[in-house]
Design an enzyme around this catalytic site. Sequence first.
Site, short mmCIF file in Angstrom:
data_model
loop_
_atom_site.label_atom_id
_atom_site.label_comp_id
_atom_site.label_asym_id
_atom_site.label_seq_id
_atom_site.Cartn_x
_atom_site.Cartn_y
_atom_site.Cartn_z
N ASP A 28 21.75 58.59 -27.08
CA ASP A 28 20.61 58.45 -27.66
C ASP A 28 20.69 57.87 -29.25
OD1 ASP A 28 17.90 58.73 -28.29
OD2 ASP A 28 17.73 59.98 -26.37
N HIS A 54 21.21 54.52 -29.12
CA HIS A 54 20.04 53.62 -29.23
C HIS A 54 19.70 53.08 -30.56
CE1 HIS A 54 18.24 55.81 -25.35
NE2 HIS A 54 19.23 55.42 -25.13
#
Length: 392
Positions: free
Chosen positions: A217, A240
């Site tokens: 993430d 991310h």
Amino acid sequence: MFSQQTMTTLALLLLLASCVRTYADLLDIRKYGVTPNGDITMALQKAWRDACVSMTPSKIVVPSGKYKLRQIYFMGPCKAPIEVQVNGVLKAPKNPFHLNGQYQWVRFEYIDFLNLSGNGTFHGRGKMAWKQNDCQTNKNCLKLSMNLGFGFVNNSVIQDITSKDSKYFHVNVFGCKNITFTNFKVSAPAYSPNTDGIHIGKSIKVNIINSKIGTGDDCISLGDGSKEVTILNVTCGPGHGISVGSLGKYENEESVEDLIVKNCTLKNTNNGLRIKTWPGTPITSLASDLHFEDIIMINVSNPIIIDQEYCPWNQCSKQSPSKVKISKVTFKNIKGTSATQEGVSLICSSGIPCEIVVLSDIDLRFNGTTLMTAKCVNVKPLIGMKAPTCAY
Ligand SMILES: *[C@@H]1O[C@H](CO)[C@@H](O)[C@H](O)[C@H]1NC(C)=O
Ligand SMILES: *[C@@H]1O[C@H](CO)[C@@H](O)[C@H](O)[C@H]1NC(C)=O
Ligand SMILES: *[C@@H]1O[C@H](CO)[C@@H](O)[C@H](O)[C@H]1NC(C)=O
Ligand SMILES: *[C@@H]1O[C@H](CO)[C@@H](O)[C@H](O)[C@H]1NC(C)=O
Ligand SMILES: *[C@@H]1O[C@H](CO)[C@@H](O)[C@H](O)[C@H]1NC(C)=O
Ligand SMILES: *[C@@H]1O[C@H](CO)[C@@H](O)[C@H](O)[C@H]1NC(C)=O
Ligand SMILES: *[C@@H]1O[C@H](CO)[C@@H](O)[C@H](O)[C@H]1NC(C)=O
Ligand SMILES: *[C@@H]1O[C@H](CO)[C@@H](O)[C@H](O)[C@H]1NC(C)=O
């Protein structure tokens, strides 16, 4: 001047202080009855209690080796600075239920002058938990524990250690002031859900330098109330990317101000540098003075993004525009490769346009060719120098 009684008390205090010092200076965890591969929880808790009452600086050492560690709080306030040197591998219970629904597996709270160092690893053993994570579709999903929490920790350093395979976020920084992560490592596979590297909220003066963060993430994310954050010489990927927000989802959010991201590399991340805010919420807040400079992107999808219509899984109403005001944002000297054609996307709020956004020296290539266009909506003014031209 002093009465006999005061003198006696003073002498006694001095004697006590010296006793505490010789007792607490160096706390090798082995003295507390730990065996390799054994459970270190009680020993660490006791060592912390001794260190915390010591009037002089003390140091807790966890030597090389593997240890089991259940949920633990390192609670202050303490009387003097404490160094915790972890050279071993600390292993969390595999089963998320064995962490009793706690927000964090290892938690440091209300401490001034903490130095957490060593070449050791906090191993969250998250594989089993990741399979149970359905938070994308279930609002009341099982609460999974983060590896490390720093709450109200001031003037502190976290260096050299590794956080691995956390069940949820790796590190949460909340209510801290002057905290530095250096040569810090985070490692989790790209497919692991919600394993954000470092999440910062309501903290001031947070430095993340010379670190390497690979997760499933966000590499680093800044929640509301993050101020004076410096991210320098950090490598992210997979994951991310570096993210401001999401902001504007809840009432009474504090502003995000003064972020510098400099000399960082993002590699194979599915976003690069991102600012995201929710539409459809009634409150106003501010995100300003956000500066991104000297960044190398390698095969990054969506390298530069402002998204004020952030609304994953339709969790919001897009009826009213975002009320977060974004201002003074610079993207300068951003080079490398994009994995998607849209290298720059600035979608600002139709209610409160972004103010003063500077794009300069942007050289992003997709499939061998330079990206010549950017998508920009509600940005006033947008200042571009050696940057893709904006398509409105
Ligand atoms: C940390 O700093 C804050 C703000 O200055 C202060 O309120 C708090 O008491 C400090 N915490 C500790 C543990 O010293
Ligand atoms: C923290 O501890 C490490 C290891 O002992 C040491 O090298 C470093 O200088 C310390 N940092 C601070 C700020 O005290
Ligand atoms: C970690 O540091 C300790 C103490 O300095 C050292 O004895 C050990 O060899 C180091 N381990 C590794 C894997 O570098
Ligand atoms: C910030 O914390 C570091 C590490 O403990 C300390 O050396 C430094 O003096 C602190 N800075 C300020 C401004 O308090
Ligand atoms: C940046 O990080 C690398 C390792 O990731 C290190 O070798 C280098 O010295 C760092 N640069 C600075 C300016 O600290
Ligand atoms: C920038 O970061 C890279 C890798 O992280 C490092 O090798 C280099 O020394 C850094 N440069 C500066 C000027 O800090
Ligand atoms: C580039 O990124 C894409 C999408 O994230 C990924 O599928 C691909 O394997 C990456 N290419 C390389 C060479 O790493
Ligand atoms: C990349 O460029 C090559 C040659 O110019 C072309 O054949 C190919 O379709 C392009 N790939 C993508 C994903 O646009």
